[in-house]
Scaffold this motif. Structure first.
Motif, PDB file in Angstrom:
ATOM      1  N   VAL A  48      27.575  34.999-103.851  1.00  0.00           N
ATOM      2  CA  VAL A  48      26.124  34.921-103.654  1.00  0.00           C
ATOM      3  C   VAL A  48      25.827  33.969-102.505  1.00  0.00           C
ATOM      4  O   VAL A  48      26.289  32.825-102.492  1.00  0.00           O
ATOM      5  N   ALA A  49      25.052  34.446-101.535  1.00  0.00           N
ATOM      6  CA  ALA A  49      24.647  33.608-100.402  1.00  0.00           C
ATOM      7  C   ALA A  49      23.234  33.091-100.631  1.00  0.00           C
ATOM      8  O   ALA A  49      22.316  33.877-100.884  1.00  0.00           O
ATOM      9  N   LEU A  50      23.064  31.783-100.562  1.00  0.00           N
ATOM     10  CA  LEU A  50      21.744  31.162-100.624  1.00  0.00           C
ATOM     11  C   LEU A  50      21.336  30.806 -99.203  1.00  0.00           C
ATOM     12  O   LEU A  50      22.026  30.040 -98.523  1.00  0.00           O
ATOM     13  N   ILE A  51      20.235  31.390 -98.744  1.00  0.00           N
ATOM     14  CA  ILE A  51      19.746  31.125 -97.384  1.00  0.00           C
ATOM     15  C   ILE A  51      18.377  30.461 -97.494  1.00  0.00           C
ATOM     16  O   ILE A  51      17.424  31.058 -97.990  1.00  0.00           O
ATOM     17  N   MET A  52      18.315  29.230 -97.026  1.00  0.00           N
ATOM     18  CA  MET A  52      17.084  28.449 -97.161  1.00  0.00           C
ATOM     19  C   MET A  52      16.452  28.154 -95.808  1.00  0.00           C
ATOM     20  O   MET A  52      16.939  28.581 -94.767  1.00  0.00           O
ATOM     21  N   LYS A  53      15.371  27.408 -95.881  1.00  0.00           N
ATOM     22  CA  LYS A  53      14.741  26.911 -94.664  1.00  0.00           C
ATOM     23  C   LYS A  53      15.397  25.582 -94.295  1.00  0.00           C
ATOM     24  O   LYS A  53      16.561  25.359 -94.600  1.00  0.00           O
ATOM     25  N   SER A  54      14.669  24.686 -93.685  1.00  0.00           N
ATOM     26  CA  SER A  54      15.259  23.478 -93.122  1.00  0.00           C
ATOM     27  C   SER A  54      15.837  22.536 -94.170  1.00  0.00           C
ATOM     28  O   SER A  54      15.129  22.052 -95.059  1.00  0.00           O
ATOM     29  N   LEU A  55      17.124  22.230 -94.036  1.00  0.00           N
ATOM     30  CA  LEU A  55      17.761  21.270 -94.935  1.00  0.00           C
ATOM     31  C   LEU A  55      17.356  19.838 -94.602  1.00  0.00           C
ATOM     32  O   LEU A  55      17.695  18.913 -95.329  1.00  0.00           O
ATOM     33  N   ALA A  56      16.621  19.659 -93.499  1.00  0.00           N
ATOM     34  CA  ALA A  56      16.076  18.336 -93.196  1.00  0.00           C
ATOM     35  C   ALA A  56      14.927  17.999 -94.139  1.00  0.00           C
ATOM     36  O   ALA A  56      14.561  16.834 -94.310  1.00  0.00           O
ATOM     37  N   ALA A 112      14.969  32.019 -99.184  1.00  0.00           N
ATOM     38  CA  ALA A 112      13.643  31.430 -99.030  1.00  0.00           C
ATOM     39  C   ALA A 112      13.253  31.665 -97.576  1.00  0.00           C
ATOM     40  O   ALA A 112      13.633  30.886 -96.693  1.00  0.00           O
ATOM     41  N   PRO A 113      12.551  32.745 -97.271  1.00  0.00           N
ATOM     42  CA  PRO A 113      12.309  33.122 -95.878  1.00  0.00           C
ATOM     43  C   PRO A 113      11.396  32.145 -95.143  1.00  0.00           C
ATOM     44  O   PRO A 113      10.407  31.667 -95.686  1.00  0.00           O
ATOM     45  N   ALA A 114      11.754  31.861 -93.904  1.00  0.00           N
ATOM     46  CA  ALA A 114      10.935  30.973 -93.079  1.00  0.00           C
ATOM     47  C   ALA A 114       9.641  31.649 -92.650  1.00  0.00           C
ATOM     48  O   ALA A 114       8.670  30.970 -92.299  1.00  0.00           O
ATOM     49  N   ASP A 115       9.626  32.968 -92.685  1.00  0.00           N
ATOM     50  CA  ASP A 115       8.440  33.734 -92.317  1.00  0.00           C
ATOM     51  C   ASP A 115       8.352  34.940 -93.253  1.00  0.00           C
ATOM     52  O   ASP A 115       9.370  35.571 -93.553  1.00  0.00           O
ATOM     53  N   SER A 116       7.148  35.242 -93.706  1.00  0.00           N
ATOM     54  CA  SER A 116       6.978  36.313 -94.692  1.00  0.00           C
ATOM     55  C   SER A 116       7.127  37.713 -94.101  1.00  0.00           C
ATOM     56  O   SER A 116       7.330  38.677 -94.841  1.00  0.00           O
ATOM     57  N   LYS A 117       7.022  37.826 -92.784  1.00  0.00           N
ATOM     58  CA  LYS A 117       7.092  39.141 -92.148  1.00  0.00           C
ATOM     59  C   LYS A 117       8.383  39.354 -91.362  1.00  0.00           C
ATOM     60  O   LYS A 117       9.002  40.413 -91.448  1.00  0.00           O
ATOM     61  N   ALA A 118       8.784  38.363 -90.586  1.00  0.00           N
ATOM     62  CA  ALA A 118       9.886  38.536 -89.635  1.00  0.00           C
ATOM     63  C   ALA A 118      11.228  38.821 -90.281  1.00  0.00           C
ATOM     64  O   ALA A 118      12.101  39.452 -89.671  1.00  0.00           O
TER      65      ALA A 118
END
Length: 329
Positions: A48-56, A112-118
């Motif tokens: 399972v790959a977890l792809i998030m937004k900024s880890l900062a 957790a997509p950084a943009d809802s459309k792109a």
């Protein structure tokens, strides 16, 4: 003149060596081959790959740690690959991460997509490649999903309801009626929903929104924008920030304006720094969407979908109001 060995013992030694070589060769090709039934390290666990937004952003760092802890507790069930982007706005990198994870052969992507459309086209391609996709945190755009003829379950909180709770609490404990809003990235569904929640609460309470601008989830940008808004609207008595990173920027702006204690601040996410700010009276309230469990909810939904071989459904996860009275409960 050539000499040949005719001693029976020599023939026996040669024959025995050949048998050993044949046996070893068979063991290498079959018994120890990766993935073979005899391989003790072989596994058919889903990846399972977890792809998030900024880890900062502490919120996503907390999300990653929660997911890793879940993997440790369920190591026999799946393996986890954790990814994040450096900047909340780095959409191209997040799209690339989706493509990289598909190419690597993961069974599922929890994003957790950084943009809802792109991100929708890339996720459609992932599904087409046989990868289970679960959307967490920021809901994908319904119209774009329909245009792309794709259905992706959303596992996450009601951001509008969470922001409404925070706004209502501010309204009940307000020191004035004029407020400012720091929005997230405007193309993100959760940013849109939090703005609507804040607006609904202010409208119900009869409070005036003097200005509303996007600081794109970023603390430094929020500091700059909040400073400008406070200078332009010295009558403002509160700042509603759509996430806690921006609330931290607002705290600095209020301090620099010499208005600490005069301008109330609320946020969204319940990160550690904001918890301390609430204790110190610098922030009035925030919303807790349980970041340490949010990815876990998505991972469990993905594993269930893999097991059932059926499309998953949307799942609403908790979001709670946090303030000084209940912070340490």
């Amino acid at each position: 003149m050539k000499r040949y060995c005719n001693h029976p013992a020599a023939y026996a030694l040669i024959f025995f060596s050949a048998v050993l070589l044949i046996g070893c060769s068979k063991g290498t090709d079959q018994g120890n081959a990766p993935g073979s039934p005899q391989d003790p390290d072989a596994t058919d666990k889903p990846r399972v790959a977890l792809i998030m937004k900024s880890l900062a952003n502490e919120f996503f760092a907390t999300m990653a740690e929660g997911a890793k802890e879940h993997e440790r507790e369920h190591a026999d069930q799946y393996s986890l690959v954790v990814n994040g982007i450096k900047d909340e706005r780095d959409l191209s990198r997040q799209v690339a991460l989706v493509e990289e994870m598909v190419a690597s052969g993961v069974s599922a992507i929890v994003i957790a997509p950084a943009d809802s459309k792109a991100l929708v086209p890339a996720l459609r391609r992932a599904q087409k490649a046989g990868v289970v996709v679960i959307n967490i945190d920021n809901r994908l755009d319904a119209e774009i999903l329909e245009q792309e003829s794709v259905s992706i379950p959303f596992v996450g909180p009601d951001n509008l309801a969470g922001a409404k709770k925070v706004g209502d609490y501010l309204a009940k404990n307000r020191t004035g009626d004029k407020v400012l809003i720091l929005e997230g990235i405007r193309t993100s569904f959760n940013a849109q929903q939090r703005l609507k929640g804040f607006q609904a609460a202010m409208e119900e309470a009869g409070m005036e929104i003097l200005d509303s601008q996007s600081a794109e989830w970023e603390m430094s940008k929020a500091n700059t924008i909040a400073s400008s808004m406070l200078s332009e609207h010295p009558e403002a008595t509160a700042i509603l920030a759509a996430n806690d990173s921006m609330a931290l920027g607002a705290i600095a702006a209020v301090k620099n304006a010499g208005r600490t204690g005069e301008v109330q601040i609320v946020g969204f996410d319940n990160i550690t720094a904001i918890q301390q700010a609430i204790r110190e009276g610098k922030v009035l309230a925030t919303a807790d969407q349980h970041g340490d469990q949010l990815a876990v909810y998505g991972i469990e939904a993905a594993l269930q979908q893999i097991a059932d071989q059926e499309k998953g459904e949307d799942q609403e996860t908790p979001v709670d109001l946090i303030h000084k009275e209940n912070l340490d409960q």
